[in-house]
Scaffold this motif. Sequence first.
Motif, short mmCIF file in Angstrom:
data_model
loop_
_atom_site.label_atom_id
_atom_site.label_comp_id
_atom_site.label_asym_id
_atom_site.label_seq_id
_atom_site.Cartn_x
_atom_site.Cartn_y
_atom_site.Cartn_z
N LEU A 84 0.85 -1.18 0.00
CA LEU A 84 0.00 0.00 0.00
C LEU A 84 0.89 1.23 0.00
CD1 LEU A 84 -2.94 1.12 0.33
CD2 LEU A 84 -2.58 1.00 2.81
N MET A 85 0.63 2.17 -0.91
CA MET A 85 1.49 3.35 -1.01
C MET A 85 0.69 4.54 -1.55
SD MET A 85 3.76 2.66 -4.43
CE MET A 85 4.22 4.39 -4.53
N PRO A 86 1.20 5.78 -1.33
CA PRO A 86 0.52 6.95 -1.85
C PRO A 86 1.20 7.48 -3.11
CG PRO A 86 2.08 7.65 -0.19
CD PRO A 86 2.27 6.15 -0.37
N ALA A 87 0.45 8.24 -3.87
CA ALA A 87 1.05 9.09 -4.90
C ALA A 87 1.17 10.48 -4.29
CB ALA A 87 0.16 9.12 -6.15
N VAL A 88 2.22 11.20 -4.63
CA VAL A 88 2.33 12.58 -4.17
C VAL A 88 1.46 13.40 -5.12
CG1 VAL A 88 3.88 14.49 -3.64
CG2 VAL A 88 4.66 12.13 -3.36
N SER A 89 0.22 13.61 -4.72
CA SER A 89 -0.78 14.21 -5.61
C SER A 89 -1.49 15.37 -4.93
CB SER A 89 -1.78 13.14 -6.05
OG SER A 89 -2.33 12.48 -4.92
N VAL A 90 -2.46 15.96 -5.63
CA VAL A 90 -3.13 17.16 -5.15
C VAL A 90 -3.68 16.97 -3.73
CG1 VAL A 90 -5.25 16.42 -6.36
CG2 VAL A 90 -5.01 18.79 -5.62
N GLY A 91 -3.37 17.91 -2.86
CA GLY A 91 -3.85 17.87 -1.48
C GLY A 91 -3.15 16.87 -0.59
N ASN A 92 -2.17 16.14 -1.14
CA ASN A 92 -1.46 15.10 -0.37
C ASN A 92 -2.43 14.10 0.28
OD1 ASN A 92 0.24 17.94 0.31
ND2 ASN A 92 1.42 16.24 -0.56
N VAL A 93 -3.54 13.86 -0.40
CA VAL A 93 -4.60 13.03 0.18
C VAL A 93 -4.13 11.60 0.42
CG1 VAL A 93 -6.92 12.09 -0.18
CG2 VAL A 93 -6.41 14.46 -0.82
N GLY A 94 -3.42 11.03 -0.55
CA GLY A 94 -2.93 9.66 -0.38
C GLY A 94 -1.98 9.52 0.79
N GLN A 95 -1.09 10.50 0.95
CA GLN A 95 -0.12 10.46 2.05
C GLN A 95 -0.81 10.58 3.40
OE1 GLN A 95 1.71 13.59 -0.32
NE2 GLN A 95 3.70 12.84 0.35
N LEU A 96 -1.82 11.44 3.48
CA LEU A 96 -2.57 11.59 4.74
C LEU A 96 -3.33 10.30 5.07
CD1 LEU A 96 -3.98 15.20 4.23
CD2 LEU A 96 -2.17 14.52 5.80
N ALA A 97 -3.90 9.67 4.05
CA ALA A 97 -4.62 8.41 4.26
C ALA A 97 -3.66 7.32 4.74
CB ALA A 97 -5.31 7.98 2.97
N ILE A 98 -2.45 7.28 4.17
CA ILE A 98 -1.46 6.30 4.61
C ILE A 98 -1.07 6.56 6.06
CG2 ILE A 98 0.95 5.56 4.31
CD1 ILE A 98 -0.82 4.40 2.20
N ASP A 99 -0.95 7.82 6.46
CA ASP A 99 -0.67 8.17 7.86
C ASP A 99 -1.70 7.53 8.79
OD1 ASP A 99 1.68 9.57 7.84
OD2 ASP A 99 0.77 11.56 7.95
N LEU A 100 -2.97 7.60 8.40
CA LEU A 100 -4.05 7.04 9.23
C LEU A 100 -3.92 5.53 9.34
CD1 LEU A 100 -7.05 9.19 7.93
CD2 LEU A 100 -6.02 9.31 10.21
N VAL A 101 -3.56 4.87 8.26
CA VAL A 101 -3.41 3.42 8.27
C VAL A 101 -2.26 3.01 9.20
CG1 VAL A 101 -2.80 1.40 6.89
CG2 VAL A 101 -4.39 3.09 5.97
N ILE A 102 -1.10 3.64 9.03
CA ILE A 102 0.07 3.29 9.84
C ILE A 102 -0.18 3.55 11.32
CG2 ILE A 102 2.49 3.87 10.32
CD1 ILE A 102 2.78 4.56 7.34
#
Length: 273
Positions: free
Chosen positions: A18-36
């Motif tokens: 599971l990984m994020p794309a560095v994309s608009v709003g950093n949404v994927g990265q924030l979602a990954i933060d919640l999972v971890i």
Amino acid sequence: MFVPCEGGGPELQGFTLLMPAVSVGNVGQLAIDLVISTLRMTKIGYFYTDCLVPMVGNNPYATSKENSVELSINAEVYSLPSKKLVVLQIRSPFIKNKYRSFCQALLSWVESSKCARVILLSSSHAYQRDDEQLLGTPLRYLLTPALEKAVEGRMQELKWKEMEKIAAYPGINDREKVLHIPGGGITKLLFTESCSKGIQMAVLLKFCSEGDNIPDAFALVNYLNEWLQLIKSKGSHSTDISPEQEIPDTSSQWKIPSSWRLLFGNGLPPALF
């Protein structure tokens, strides 16, 4: 390349990456933060690359004063063997012209580690949607041919909406359709490379705008959870379902990491008033 915290490296065969794309709003990265943070995943190593802007900081998932002084860098790997889940968190933007090099290195690691599939969390500019994309939920998915046969039936059960292709030449030739993900960073490149290499990949994304993207992160991680069931939802009662998204609301069960306290910087100095 992946560098383990301890010699030898962990066994990742059959795991979901599971990984994020560095994309608009950093949404994927924030979602990954919640999972971890919620699953209390263990750091097992980092992804050494010259494709990302270098950075270093304190432990973003600190739970005490003792572990708050641990250092974190731009691309770290976390694992939860009980769920066969491995997570790559990316914390800095890509260096110009290094997108393809990163995708090649990443997919090479996926193949060598024998991960079963990759799930990419991403986002796209809401203001660049076409008429069809304006309808219904702002959440979309994409599947590579290698994964489509295995999970397409599940996506239909969930009544998810596949990312629409848009006209390559609007108003001139509407029959030729192309995949367009504005603001999605490496999403399209990584997806097309996975298609050509026969790698099982799913992309989950949300249309959004820059700003306070915490609600978007919760919406995306709930979308992911509906499929993977990382945490149990409260129930399937109508009060738990968002009228817009028809996704069980598990927002209150996700643990917000300590680093989010400074998501928008420090507060205003009292001396101003």
